[in-house]
Write a protein that holds these residues in place. Structure first.
Motif, PDB file in Angstrom:
ATOM      1  N   ASP B 156       0.864  -1.186   0.000  1.00 10.49           N
ATOM      2  CA  ASP B 156       0.000   0.000   0.000  1.00 10.49           C
ATOM      3  C   ASP B 156       0.891   1.222   0.000  1.00 10.49           C
ATOM      4  OD1 ASP B 156      -1.872   1.864   0.156  1.00 10.49           O
ATOM      5  OD2 ASP B 156      -2.744   1.211   2.072  1.00 10.49           O
ATOM      6  N   ARG B 157       1.203   1.741  -1.180  1.00  5.55           N
ATOM      7  CA  ARG B 157       2.122   2.865  -1.302  1.00  5.55           C
ATOM      8  C   ARG B 157       1.476   3.941  -2.160  1.00  5.55           C
ATOM      9  NH1 ARG B 157       7.628   1.536  -1.082  1.00  5.55           N
ATOM     10  NH2 ARG B 157       7.968   3.703  -1.661  1.00  5.55           N
ATOM     11  N   PRO B 158       0.660   4.787  -1.551  1.00  4.30           N
ATOM     12  CA  PRO B 158      -0.036   5.825  -2.322  1.00  4.30           C
ATOM     13  C   PRO B 158       0.944   6.696  -3.106  1.00  4.30           C
ATOM     14  CG  PRO B 158      -0.814   5.757  -0.058  1.00  4.30           C
ATOM     15  CD  PRO B 158       0.361   4.851  -0.108  1.00  4.30           C
ATOM     16  N   ASP B 159       2.169   6.898  -2.566  1.00  5.50           N
ATOM     17  CA  ASP B 159       3.151   7.736  -3.263  1.00  5.50           C
ATOM     18  C   ASP B 159       3.508   7.139  -4.611  1.00  5.50           C
ATOM     19  OD1 ASP B 159       4.156   5.591  -1.777  1.00  5.50           O
ATOM     20  OD2 ASP B 159       6.187   6.453  -1.757  1.00  5.50           O
ATOM     21  N   LEU B 160       3.696   5.792  -4.600  1.00  8.32           N
ATOM     22  CA  LEU B 160       4.052   5.141  -5.860  1.00  8.32           C
ATOM     23  C   LEU B 160       2.831   5.058  -6.789  1.00  8.32           C
ATOM     24  CD1 LEU B 160       6.377   2.262  -4.643  1.00  8.32           C
ATOM     25  CD2 LEU B 160       7.015   4.361  -5.854  1.00  8.32           C
ATOM     26  N   ALA B 161       1.660   4.837  -6.174  1.00 10.30           N
ATOM     27  CA  ALA B 161       0.435   4.745  -6.975  1.00 10.30           C
ATOM     28  C   ALA B 161       0.204   6.039  -7.738  1.00 10.30           C
ATOM     29  CB  ALA B 161      -0.762   4.445  -6.079  1.00 10.30           C
ATOM     30  N   ALA B 162       0.673   7.142  -7.177  1.00  9.73           N
ATOM     31  CA  ALA B 162       0.459   8.437  -7.823  1.00  9.73           C
ATOM     32  C   ALA B 162       1.231   8.551  -9.115  1.00  9.73           C
ATOM     33  CB  ALA B 162       0.856   9.565  -6.863  1.00  9.73           C
ATOM     34  N   LEU B 163       2.195   7.617  -9.352  1.00 11.66           N
ATOM     35  CA  LEU B 163       2.965   7.637 -10.611  1.00 11.66           C
ATOM     36  C   LEU B 163       2.031   7.540 -11.803  1.00 11.66           C
ATOM     37  CD1 LEU B 163       6.028   5.361  -9.818  1.00 11.66           C
ATOM     38  CD2 LEU B 163       6.058   7.803 -10.395  1.00 11.66           C
ATOM     39  N   SER B 164       0.917   6.853 -11.616  1.00  7.91           N
ATOM     40  CA  SER B 164      -0.065   6.725 -12.685  1.00  7.91           C
ATOM     41  C   SER B 164      -0.428   8.089 -13.234  1.00  7.91           C
ATOM     42  CB  SER B 164      -1.346   6.074 -12.157  1.00  7.91           C
ATOM     43  OG  SER B 164      -1.186   4.718 -12.030  1.00  7.91           O
ATOM     44  N   GLY B 165      -0.588   8.995 -12.333  1.00  9.06           N
ATOM     45  CA  GLY B 165      -0.958  10.349 -12.732  1.00  9.06           C
ATOM     46  C   GLY B 165       0.078  10.953 -13.656  1.00  9.06           C
ATOM     47  N   TRP B 166       1.337  10.601 -13.391  1.00 15.55           N
ATOM     48  CA  TRP B 166       2.411  11.124 -14.240  1.00 15.55           C
ATOM     49  C   TRP B 166       2.416  10.484 -15.615  1.00 15.55           C
ATOM     50  CZ3 TRP B 166       5.233  15.284 -13.225  1.00 15.55           C
ATOM     51  CH2 TRP B 166       5.272  15.740 -11.902  1.00 15.55           C
ATOM     52  N   LEU B 167       2.001   9.247 -15.617  1.00 11.77           N
ATOM     53  CA  LEU B 167       2.073   8.531 -16.885  1.00 11.77           C
ATOM     54  C   LEU B 167       0.966   8.965 -17.845  1.00 11.77           C
ATOM     55  CD1 LEU B 167       3.095   4.974 -15.693  1.00 11.77           C
ATOM     56  CD2 LEU B 167       4.368   6.450 -17.273  1.00 11.77           C
ATOM     57  N   SER B 168      -0.144   9.449 -17.321  1.00  9.24           N
ATOM     58  CA  SER B 168      -1.234   9.861 -18.205  1.00  9.24           C
ATOM     59  C   SER B 168      -0.816  10.913 -19.222  1.00  9.24           C
ATOM     60  CB  SER B 168      -2.412  10.370 -17.372  1.00  9.24           C
ATOM     61  OG  SER B 168      -2.999   9.292 -16.709  1.00  9.24           O
ATOM     62  N   PRO B 169      -0.122  11.947 -18.803  1.00 12.50           N
ATOM     63  CA  PRO B 169       0.323  12.931 -19.798  1.00 12.50           C
ATOM     64  C   PRO B 169       1.247  12.304 -20.847  1.00 12.50           C
ATOM     65  CG  PRO B 169       0.603  13.776 -17.581  1.00 12.50           C
ATOM     66  CD  PRO B 169       0.202  12.356 -17.426  1.00 12.50           C
ATOM     67  N   VAL B 170       2.069  11.322 -20.443  1.00 11.59           N
ATOM     68  CA  VAL B 170       2.945  10.662 -21.429  1.00 11.59           C
ATOM     69  C   VAL B 170       2.082  10.019 -22.508  1.00 11.59           C
ATOM     70  CG1 VAL B 170       4.706   8.908 -21.775  1.00 11.59           C
ATOM     71  CG2 VAL B 170       4.701  10.272 -19.691  1.00 11.59           C
TER      72      VAL B 170
END
Lengths: 215, 598
Positions: B156-170
């Motif tokens: 359970d790592r919300p910090d890492l899960a937030a990477l998804s948000g970064w990938l969307s713009p890519v």
């Protein structure tokens, strides 16, 4: 003597009929094709059938086939086949089927009426008649393999050829302008040279000679 | 080959149907949550893609778009697994969740040929697949809410899960790149093509961004989740249908494949299929025929005359011009290819190759025509000989018999009238006529022996040898009438000419004739033990025979060394003349290769 004629050429059919009737033959029917010829032979039972080899519809050897058929069906009926050219194979077929009461002549021989009619009589009485041209071919062919024929003199070969044509001693003597006695002498020399059994019967003689030639 | 492809496609279709069916069964039995019709949406999408892909693949075997559509179908079915209740299947579904969107990008950039032609498009597609696979990973790896009992859940790592948000713009950037590439293509497309391409591209781009966009815009539009889902399904289901339709019906789409034709032209000759086959594959019409203009008509690649279809026969014709001259025509199924334009375009691409093949076909046609014409001459000559022989037999010979009979009649009348002078003259006349008849018989025999017509080769050769005064070995292994008439007559003339030459010129003492019929044809040998030195060129007899044999596909050889006898050898095929043998391989620069190939 009752004769049936098979000839598809109308003028020739008439000419032949005329020749035979003048010579005392009784022409009971004429046929323009092989089927008609077979029918006449069946119905009329003639002593002699004289037919062209080439007949409708195919104009090849219908006449010959019809003649062979008549020979089988009516052994008492003699057969003379006429042709515009002669061929050894046809003669062999005829003689193999039944070696008596058969004749094979060029059409052109009709015009020598006397010889032609005497040939017909000979066939009708169980003899065998072969055209001089076919005998010449048989002799040529036989000489290639038979040294004995080469040892014969020209005169002896002429006598042999006439014997093969089915001629009697008297007829040979007349043809070669020699005496009948010297024909007999020649014949006896030919027999011993070819190793044939001597025979006084003309008919047996011609068969022996032909068998020798067609070995 | 087409057959095995089609069998494969049928099997693939069955497999996809079964996979989808299993998935629906799993969804139906394992779920108490959302209604089934919602859950099975992915499966239905998968079926739609797969069906469109199979149809496209079936109709355009050389086009890879069908395969991409099929992959899309499988990825949708895969993505649907996320709604099942089996842990391992859920994990697979999570991994594949956004792959279908990458497939849409792939479709867009690979259209129309199914191949990625530029480096940029290959990079963009690779990126799209990478983002689709990697993008959702932080969610299912690090967010317990997404998959509480997830097989793939790591921590359970919300910090890492937030990477998804970064990938969307890519992902957005990749989509933008794809749109730029498509825009550039649109600019370079011909106007007719643009009318089809522009809406298709627009639709594809819209579909690809629609799913993420609806997620962002849900609050803006205020749509309920069910309605939103249905909208997404409809938009995405339209994609394969649109692509397949344009691929199959839109004339424009085939220009991509016509580029493939160009590639065909450049490929190694031995490995490539026939030009006709390449055109049939490219245009998607297996019944397509390529014909070549020769004179006023058309011939096929083998040079055989070919008729163009009549109007209303359902088949259409497009002429192929090369440098202003008609060189050929493409005959195709008008119901399969509605628009003649792509056919014309294909014709322009292959014009030079068609011209090259046309020259080969023309050569074949003229050679066949020449062979047929020579054969007709031989047959006409035989026919004429036969007619002459028949006429002489039936006409002149009969007349001579009748004339001789008349002469005999005259002789008899003269004899009766005791006129020996006339009698002897008439008899001499009769004998003269008989001699003429004998001469005529020999002539007829030389023209065409009756034996050959009546009995056949074996009897005729025997007859010929019978009349020879020289010792002759005869070996016959041929039956009468087992060979075509022209072959029998030719064989007879070889024997006759050989024997006549030997007899006249060789001073031979022995002759030999051998005629053998076996499954490869007829062998004839005429030999002698004479002086030799004979030549095929000397005299017209043998020369004419050599020509005759050549026409029938046979050959004549003469061995005649001086002093060592002569052997005349002939070979004849035992059948009617064969078709023209293939031309030398080097001849056609863009030829069909072996004529047996078609």
């Amino acid at each position: 003597m009752r004769v049936v004629i098979g000839e598809d050429e109308a003028l020739l059919r008439q000419g032949l009929t005329h020749v035979l009737e003048n010579a005392g033959f009784d022409v009971v029917a004429t046929a323009a094709d092989a089927t008609e010829l077979l029918r006449h032979a069946d119905e009329r039972r003639p002593d002699l059938v004289v037919t062209d080899i080439r007949m409708p519809p195919t104009h090849t050897d219908e006449g010959l086939l019809a003649a062979l058929h008549i020979h089988r069906e009516h052994p008492q009926t003699a057969i003379v086949v006429l042709s515009q050219y002669v061929q050894r194979q046809y003669a062999v077929e005829l003689l193999t089927e039944r070696p008596s009461g058969v004749g094979y002549l060029l059409k052109q021989r009709i015009s020598d009426v006397a010889t032609f009619c005497s040939d017909l009589h000979r066939v009708a009485t169980g003899g065998t008649v072969l055209d001089p041209e076919i005998v010449a071919i048989m002799l040529t062919r036989a000489r290639r393999t038979d040294d004995a024929l080469d040892r014969l003199t020209d005169r002896q070969r002429a006598v042999l050829a006439l014997m093969a044509q089915g001629r009697s001693n008297a007829s040979i003597a007349r043809q070669l302008s020699i005496s009948e006695k010297s024909v007999v002498q020649h014949a006896s020399n030919i027999y011993s040279e070819l190793g044939l059994p001597p025979s006084s019967d003309d008919h047996r003689r011609v068969l022996a000679v032909l068998r020798h030639l067609d070995r | 080959m087409v057959g095995s492809l089609r069998l494969g496609l049928v099997l693939l279709g069955a497999a996809v149907a079964v996979l989808g069916g299993v998935e629906i069964a799993l969804l139906a039995f394992g779920n108490a949550g959302p209604p089934l019709w919602l859950l099975t949406g992915f499966t239905e999408l998968g079926w739609t893609y797969a069906a469109a892909g199979l149809v496209a693949w079936w109709r355009r075997p050389s086009n890879r778009l069908g395969a991409i559509l099929l992959v899309g179908g499988l990825s949708w079915i895969g993505a649907g697994l996320v709604n099942t209740t089996v842990a391992v299947l859920i994990a697979a579904g999570q991994v594949l969740a956004t792959v279908p969107l990458a497939v849409v990008v792939h479709l867009l950039l690979a259209f129309p040929s199914g191949r990625l032609r530029s480096r940029a498009s290959r990079i963009v597609v690779a990126a799209a697949y990478a983002i689709a696979l990697v993008g959702p990973a932080p969610q299912y790896l690090f967010t317990p809410a997404v998959a509480p009992d997830g097989l793939l859940f790591v921590a359970d790592r919300p910090d890492l899960a937030a990477l998804s948000g970064w990938l969307s713009p890519v992902g957005g950037v990749a989509m933008l790149a794809a749109a730029v590439i498509l825009g550039a293509r649109l600019r370079h497309a011909p106007r007719a093509g643009r009318r089809v391409l522009a809406p298709l591209y627009a639709y594809g781009v819209l579909a690809a961004v629609f799913v993420p966009a609806t997620a962002w815009a849900r609050d803006l539009l205020g749509l309920g989740p069910e309605l939103r889902f249905v909208l997404q399904l409809v938009v995405l289901a339209g994609v394969p249908v649109a692509f397949a339709l344009v691929l199959l019906r839109g004339g424009f789409a085939r220009t991509g494949q016509i580029e493939e034709l160009g590639a065909w032209l450049g490929s190694v000759e031995a490995a490539r299929p026939t030009l006709e086959q390449a055109l049939a594959d490219t245009l998607g019409d297996p019944s397509l025929r390529l014909v070549f203009r020769v004179g006023e008509g058309y011939v096929d690649a083998e040079g055989a005359p070919a008729a163009l279809p009549r109007p209303g026969s359902g088949r259409a014709v497009v002429e192929i011009d090369q440098a202003g001259a008609a060189v050929g025509a493409i005959v195709y199924d008008a119901s399969l290819i509605a628009d003649p334009e792509p056919v014309r375009a294909a014709g322009r691409v292959v014009g030079i190759a068609v011209e090259a093949q046309r020259l080969t076909a023309e050569l074949r046609a003229s050679r066949d025509a020449l062979r047929r014409s020579r054969l007709r001459l031989v047959e006409a000559a035989d026919q004429e000989r036969r007619r002459i022989a028949q006429n002489l037999h039936d006409g002149l010979q009969v007349q001579l018999v009748l004339l001789a009979l008349d002469a005999a009649q005259v002789a008899k009348s003269a004899d009766d009238a005791a006129d020996p002078t006339t009698r002897d003259a008439a008899t001499a006349l009769r004998i003269g006529i008989d001699d003429a008849a004998a001469a005529l018989r020999r002539t007829v025999h030389d023209v065409l022996p009756a034996t050959l017509i009546e009995r056949g080769l074996a009897t005729a050769v025997e007859d010929l040898v019978d009349r020879l005064p020289l010792p002759t070995d005869l070996q016959l292994s041929v039956a009468d009438r087992t060979l075509p008439a022209a072959v029998e007559a030719t064989a007879y003339f070889v024997v006759a000419e050989g024997l006549a030459n030997a007899f006249k010129h060789s001073r031979a003492r022995r002759l030999a004739v051998r005629v053998t019929h076996h499954d490869r044809g007829l062998e004839i040998e005429v030999g002698d033990d004479g002086i030799g030195g004979a030549s095929l060129e000397a005299g017209t007899g043998l020369r004419g025979l050599a020509d005759r044999l050549d026409v029938l596909g046979g050959r004549l050889v003469l061995h005649s060394p001086t002093g060592a006898g002569t052997r005349l050898l002939a070979h004849l095929p035992g059948t009617d003349p064969p078709p023209a043998p293939p031309l030398p391989r080097a001849q056609p620069p863009h030829g069909t290769g072996s004529p047996c190939a078609s």
